[in-house]
Write a protein that holds these residues in place. Structure first.
Motif, PDB file in Angstrom:
ATOM      1  N   THR A  24       0.824  -1.205   0.000  1.00  0.00           N
ATOM      2  CA  THR A  24       0.000   0.000   0.000  1.00  0.00           C
ATOM      3  C   THR A  24       0.857   1.253   0.000  1.00  0.00           C
ATOM      4  OG1 THR A  24      -1.764  -1.158   1.185  1.00  0.00           O
ATOM      5  CG2 THR A  24      -1.801   1.249   1.250  1.00  0.00           C
ATOM      6  N   ALA A  25       1.945   1.230   0.759  1.00  0.00           N
ATOM      7  CA  ALA A  25       2.847   2.380   0.806  1.00  0.00           C
ATOM      8  C   ALA A  25       3.493   2.635  -0.548  1.00  0.00           C
ATOM      9  CB  ALA A  25       3.918   2.155   1.870  1.00  0.00           C
ATOM     10  N   VAL A  26       3.853   1.567  -1.254  1.00  0.00           N
ATOM     11  CA  VAL A  26       4.444   1.712  -2.585  1.00  0.00           C
ATOM     12  C   VAL A  26       3.433   2.322  -3.550  1.00  0.00           C
ATOM     13  CG1 VAL A  26       5.367   0.446  -4.567  1.00  0.00           C
ATOM     14  CG2 VAL A  26       6.134  -0.131  -2.265  1.00  0.00           C
ATOM     15  N   LEU A  27       2.185   1.879  -3.485  1.00  0.00           N
ATOM     16  CA  LEU A  27       1.142   2.457  -4.325  1.00  0.00           C
ATOM     17  C   LEU A  27       0.952   3.946  -4.039  1.00  0.00           C
ATOM     18  CD1 LEU A  27      -1.600  -0.334  -4.283  1.00  0.00           C
ATOM     19  CD2 LEU A  27      -0.263   0.409  -6.249  1.00  0.00           C
TER      20      LEU A  27
ATOM     21  N   GLN B  53       1.379   7.215  -6.538  1.00  0.00           N
ATOM     22  CA  GLN B  53       0.329   8.224  -6.690  1.00  0.00           C
ATOM     23  C   GLN B  53       0.885   9.628  -6.454  1.00  0.00           C
ATOM     24  OE1 GLN B  53      -2.843   8.399  -3.672  1.00  0.00           O
ATOM     25  NE2 GLN B  53      -4.311   8.516  -5.338  1.00  0.00           N
ATOM     26  N   VAL B  54       1.717   9.785  -5.441  1.00  0.00           N
ATOM     27  CA  VAL B  54       2.297  11.099  -5.147  1.00  0.00           C
ATOM     28  C   VAL B  54       3.202  11.556  -6.292  1.00  0.00           C
ATOM     29  CG1 VAL B  54       3.835  12.341  -3.591  1.00  0.00           C
ATOM     30  CG2 VAL B  54       2.116  10.820  -2.656  1.00  0.00           C
ATOM     31  N   ILE B  55       3.927  10.630  -6.902  1.00  0.00           N
ATOM     32  CA  ILE B  55       4.774  10.977  -8.045  1.00  0.00           C
ATOM     33  C   ILE B  55       3.917  11.518  -9.186  1.00  0.00           C
ATOM     34  CG2 ILE B  55       6.247  10.028  -9.873  1.00  0.00           C
ATOM     35  CD1 ILE B  55       7.368   8.094  -7.766  1.00  0.00           C
TER      36      ILE B  55
ATOM     37  N   GLN C  87       1.085  12.929  -8.961  1.00  0.00           N
ATOM     38  CA  GLN C  87       0.489  14.202  -8.571  1.00  0.00           C
ATOM     39  C   GLN C  87       1.477  15.356  -8.658  1.00  0.00           C
ATOM     40  OE1 GLN C  87      -0.881  13.308  -4.625  1.00  0.00           O
ATOM     41  NE2 GLN C  87      -2.754  12.297  -5.319  1.00  0.00           N
ATOM     42  N   ASP C  88       2.770  15.088  -8.449  1.00  0.00           N
ATOM     43  CA  ASP C  88       3.772  16.152  -8.405  1.00  0.00           C
ATOM     44  C   ASP C  88       5.052  15.693  -9.109  1.00  0.00           C
ATOM     45  OD1 ASP C  88       5.047  18.509  -7.812  1.00  0.00           O
ATOM     46  OD2 ASP C  88       5.418  18.038  -5.702  1.00  0.00           O
ATOM     47  N   PRO C  89       4.992  15.429 -10.421  1.00  0.00           N
ATOM     48  CA  PRO C  89       6.164  14.883 -11.119  1.00  0.00           C
ATOM     49  C   PRO C  89       7.315  15.863 -11.254  1.00  0.00           C
ATOM     50  CG  PRO C  89       4.429  15.407 -12.682  1.00  0.00           C
ATOM     51  CD  PRO C  89       3.839  15.586 -11.322  1.00  0.00           C
ATOM     52  N   GLY C  90       7.046  17.163 -11.119  1.00  0.00           N
ATOM     53  CA  GLY C  90       8.110  18.138 -11.261  1.00  0.00           C
ATOM     54  C   GLY C  90       9.042  18.208 -10.065  1.00  0.00           C
ATOM     55  N   ARG C  91       8.700  17.535  -8.998  1.00  0.00           N
ATOM     56  CA  ARG C  91       9.542  17.545  -7.810  1.00  0.00           C
ATOM     57  C   ARG C  91      10.838  16.780  -8.071  1.00  0.00           C
ATOM     58  NH1 ARG C  91       7.622  15.524  -1.776  1.00  0.00           N
ATOM     59  NH2 ARG C  91       9.676  15.469  -0.836  1.00  0.00           N
ATOM     60  N   ASP C  92      11.886  17.146  -7.369  1.00  0.00           N
ATOM     61  CA  ASP C  92      13.191  16.496  -7.522  1.00  0.00           C
ATOM     62  C   ASP C  92      13.212  15.209  -6.691  1.00  0.00           C
ATOM     63  OD1 ASP C  92      15.792  15.902  -8.154  1.00  0.00           O
ATOM     64  OD2 ASP C  92      16.675  17.330  -6.734  1.00  0.00           O
ATOM     65  N   TRP C  93      12.582  14.148  -7.222  1.00  0.00           N
ATOM     66  CA  TRP C  93      12.492  12.886  -6.507  1.00  0.00           C
ATOM     67  C   TRP C  93      13.788  12.098  -6.635  1.00  0.00           C
ATOM     68  CZ3 TRP C  93       8.374  11.791  -3.538  1.00  0.00           C
ATOM     69  CH2 TRP C  93       7.177  12.477  -3.794  1.00  0.00           C
TER      70      TRP C  93
ATOM     71  N   GLN D  60       8.142   8.962 -17.066  1.00  0.00           N
ATOM     72  CA  GLN D  60       6.874   8.846 -17.767  1.00  0.00           C
ATOM     73  C   GLN D  60       5.836   9.798 -17.181  1.00  0.00           C
ATOM     74  OE1 GLN D  60       6.295   6.821 -20.580  1.00  0.00           O
ATOM     75  NE2 GLN D  60       4.567   8.265 -20.631  1.00  0.00           N
ATOM     76  N   ALA D  61       5.828   9.951 -15.860  1.00  0.00           N
ATOM     77  CA  ALA D  61       4.898  10.877 -15.229  1.00  0.00           C
ATOM     78  C   ALA D  61       5.182  12.316 -15.670  1.00  0.00           C
ATOM     79  CB  ALA D  61       4.985  10.754 -13.712  1.00  0.00           C
ATOM     80  N   ARG D  62       6.454  12.660 -15.801  1.00  0.00           N
ATOM     81  CA  ARG D  62       6.802  14.008 -16.248  1.00  0.00           C
ATOM     82  C   ARG D  62       6.384  14.236 -17.695  1.00  0.00           C
ATOM     83  NH1 ARG D  62      12.852  14.574 -13.448  1.00  0.00           N
ATOM     84  NH2 ARG D  62      12.066  15.285 -11.406  1.00  0.00           N
TER      85      ARG D  62
END
Length: 259
Positions: free
Chosen positions: A159-162, A166-168, A170-176, A210-212
């Motif tokens: 669940t945490a991985v999912l 989801q957060v990625i 929602q905010d793909p521009g963040r420096d993950w 891909q999200a970006r």
């Protein structure tokens, strides 16, 4: 195990009784005659036991059942922890929306309660849109029950991985970074990557790209932002590099998407 996607076609769904809540009396027990129609039966509180067609299920908050015509369920409960049940009778075609085992546990009890309350409130308004809204809430509950009945149980780590995926999105521009993603799940980097690939079909870094690109395509086609502005918004300091990644993923340069 493979299951036929029974919800691929539009449903023809008709409510036959009002959406109803009831707190079962201390002496309550249920021995149903064979049902003439479909019945949704969701436990919101309390504990008990349900039996249908020789199979038994312990009941608790979140347990939901969908019965088919001809089913003759029986049930009882602990009078010290009386069942609070939400449900309604309905007809539906195609009839394959009923899980073979008839029941499932919905993990999101807040959503279950909200759909039940909204269905009840909308129906009691009595206007055409209220009737439609009540039916849509029922349809959503049927979808959730079908999904829960045919999905493998997920661990807290899964669940945490999912949630990270989801957060990625929602905010793909963040420096993950993969290390940061793994830390959010309390897993090692290797364990996180393995679970992430199993759930999403690609490594975390590729998923982020891909999200970006997906978000870039949306911004280029739906806003007035330039290619340079979109690249900067999504964390790219090198516009030609962004353009190459975009073309690799979409088959055309970002300037064509903007036009």
């Amino acid at each position: 195990m493979t299951h036929r996607p029974v919800l691929a076609d539009p449903l023809d769904l008709h409510l036959l009784s009002p959406p109803t809540f009831w707190r079962c009396e201390p002496s309550w027990s249920w021995v149903s005659r064979p049902l003439p129609d479909h019945l949704l039966w969701c436990v919101l509180d309390g504990i008990g036991r349900l039996e249908v067609d020789g199979a038994t299920r312990e009941l608790g908050p979140g347990t939901c059942a969908v019965f088919a015509p001809g089913d003759a369920p029986t049930a009882g409960h602990d009078p010290r922890r009386r069942l609070l049940v939400f449900g309604m009778h309905f007809n539906v075609t195609p009839a394959g929306v009923v899980p073979e085992q008839r029941w499932a546990d919905l993990p999101d009890r807040v959503l279950l309660g909200a759909l039940a309350q909204r269905s009840d409130t909308a129906y009691r308004r009595g206007d055409p849109l209220g009737m439609r809204q009540a039916a849509l809430c029922l349809e959503q509950l049927l979808c959730l029950i079908w999904e829960a009945a045919h999905s493998s149980p997920q661990s807290a780590n899964d669940t945490a991985v999912l949630e990270v995926a989801q957060v990625i999105r929602q905010d793909p521009g963040r420096d993950w970074s993969v290390a940061e993603m793994a830390a959010r799940t309390a897993l090692s980097r290797a364990q996180f990557t393995r679970r992430f690939v199993a759930q999403n079909g690609m490594a975390p870094a590729q998923y982020l790209i891909q999200a970006r690109i997906d978000r870039a395509h949306q911004l280029l086609t739906e806003t007035g932002m330039t290619v340079t502005q979109v690249a900067a918004a999504l964390g790219y300091t090198d516009v030609p590099y962004f353009s190459r990644q975009y073309k690799q993923r979409t088959g055309r340069p970002p300037s064509e998407s903007r036009r």
